[in-house]
Enzyme design. Sequence first.
Site, PDB file in Angstrom:
ATOM      1  N   ASP A 204       0.993  -1.123  -0.005  1.00 45.05           N
ATOM      2  CA  ASP A 204      -0.010  -0.141   0.033  1.00 45.05           C
ATOM      3  C   ASP A 204       0.967   1.115  -0.122  1.00 45.05           C
ATOM      4  OD1 ASP A 204      -2.684   1.212   0.484  1.00 45.05           O
ATOM      5  OD2 ASP A 204      -1.821   2.136   2.122  1.00 45.05           O
ATOM      6  N   GLU A 248       1.379   0.014  -5.095  1.00 42.81           N
ATOM      7  CA  GLU A 248       0.615   0.954  -5.562  1.00 42.81           C
ATOM      8  C   GLU A 248       1.549   2.329  -5.633  1.00 42.81           C
ATOM      9  OE1 GLU A 248      -3.378   3.035  -3.783  1.00 42.81           O
ATOM     10  OE2 GLU A 248      -1.930   2.436  -2.505  1.00 42.81           O
TER      11      GLU A 248
END
Length: 546
Positions: A204, A248
Site C-alpha cells: 500500500d 501501489e
Amino acid sequence: MRITDTSDLWWKSAVIYCLDVETFLDANGDGRGDFVGLAHRIDHLATLGVTCLWLMPFYPTAERDDGYDITDFYGVDPRLGSHGELVEVLRLAADRGMRVIVDLVVNHTSDQHPWFRSARSSRESPYRDWYIWRDEPPPGSAENVFPDKEDGVWQLDEKTGQYYQHSFYRQQPDLNVTNPAVRDEVAKIMGFWLQLGISGFRVDAVPFFLDTAGVENASELLADPHEYLRDLRAFMNRRSGQSILLGEVNLPYDDQLAFFGGPLGGELTMQFDFNAMQRMYLSFARQDARPLIEALRARPALPDGAQWAIFVRNHDELTLDKLSEEERQEVFAAFGPDPSMQLYGRGLRRRLPPMVDGDPRRIRLAYSLLFALPGTPTLFYGEEIGMGENLAIEGRSSVRTPMQWTPGVNGGFSTAPAKRLPAPVTEGGYGPEFVNVEAQRNDPDSLLSFLRALIERYQTTFEIGHGVPELLDAGADAVLAHAMRWDEGCVVLVHNFGAAPVDVALTLEGSSLLDLLTGTRLPLPESGPAHIPLEGYGFRWLRLLP
C-alpha cells in the site's frame, strides 16, 4: 517453437482478483463477511479463472479507515475469523491452483496500535522514534491524501507537546522508516505471512512508505530508502522464491521506474499502471484511442522480471489525477457529471457499468482491453457480474458494497438484518434483484459467462502475458491495434473505442488470421493490407498463422 520454463514468472499471466473478506460472504449470520464464507466461494473464483486472490486488510483494526488503520499486523480480525480459518482458505485456494497475496500496509498504523499508544505516552518511550515527531511542523508540508477531511499532515499531540506526521487521517500516524527497528519489524511481518503460505504482498502507498521528508536528518539515518526496498525484495525472495511485491505507486512513468529498481530491477515486482488506466478513461470519454496509445508509447522499458498490472476499477476512488484539469473535466462530464459522483476533485466514486449507462458493448470493450493490454489483469470483486455503486454511502466506500450472490434478501450476502451489514447493499437498477451471480451463472449471454470465456482465452494465449508488445498503425483514430509476440507466436488485438463501425487495414505477414473469440478464420491477401471489420465498440483477438 522454443519451450521456456516460466513457472517462476507465474504472475505475468495471472488473473488477480481483489476482495474484502468483510463484504464477500457472511457464513455465520452476524452481518459481516468472514473467512468461512470466503472458503464457501473459492469455487466461484476458480470457475471464473482466478489464479491469484488478493485479500484487502483483514487485520485487527480501529475501524476508522475501512481496515487500513491496523492495530495488529500479525493478527486476524476476530469478527472475520481466525488464523486457522485463513489457513483453510489458503489450502482450498492452493488445491485449485490459486495463489493468495495480502495487503502490506506499513506506511502507518492506527493511533490505537500498542506501538503508538506507547509512543505518545512519553517522549522517553522506546517506541517514540517509531513515528515521526516535530516540535513545529516544517514549512511547505505536503497536502494530505484526504484533503476534504484533513487540512495538513501534522497533528499536535497535547500530552507530549509535539506534532506527529500523518499522510492519511490523523488517526493513522506515519511510521518512521529511517528507524532500523521499524525496518526490521516490517521484514518480520512479511516473514510471518510468507510462512503461512502467502505468495506475496500488494504494498500500500509505496511512495509514502519510503518518504522520509518529514524526518529530521533523514539522509544521515537512511541515505537511500530504495536500498531498503531492495533489501525487502531480497528478503522475501529468500523466504519464498516465487513471491511478489505488487506496488501501489501512482506517479509519472519515470518516477515509477525507480520503484522497479531502475533498469536493473530488484525492487517491486509489479506496479499498477495508473497512467494507462487514466488515459484509457479519457479514450472512452472521447471515443478516441489516441490518449491510451500515447500512454502505452510513454511506458518505460522495464527491467527483467518486472510487469505492469492493468485494472479497470480498484477499491479506491477512480483517480484521474494524472490528467490535465481540462482532460479530467472531460471524463467527469462523460462519466460522473454530478458532483456527488466525484471525490477530492480528482476522481470518480463509481463502478464502470453505471458510468456507461449499462451499455454491454462498452462494458465488454473495457474488459477485453483489461485482458488484452500488455500487463497482468486485476479484477475488483463484483466486476464479473457488473455490480454498480451506492452513492448514498460516503466517499470511496460507495464501491465497497456487499457482493451480490442472489436476488434475495441482502443479495444473498448475509441473513442478518440490513442494519448490521458493513455497508448497505446497492439499490435500484444495479441492485441484487437485477445483478447477481445466481442469475448469470447459467446464462450464456451474461457478463459472467463472457468474462469466463474471455479469461479462458487469455489463459491459453501465452503471448499476452509474456510477449513483447508492438503498437500497430490502425489507420483510424478510434482504434487501438497492437501485437503481442512470443517466440514464433503472434496475436493481434484490435479495439474500437468509437460507436461507429470501422474497417481496419493492417499489413501483416502470414497466411491467415484465426479469431480467438469466435473460431473463424480470415485469409490474408498475398499483397496489401488485411481489412478487419469492427463493429461500434467492437474488438477482436486474432492469432497470426504463419
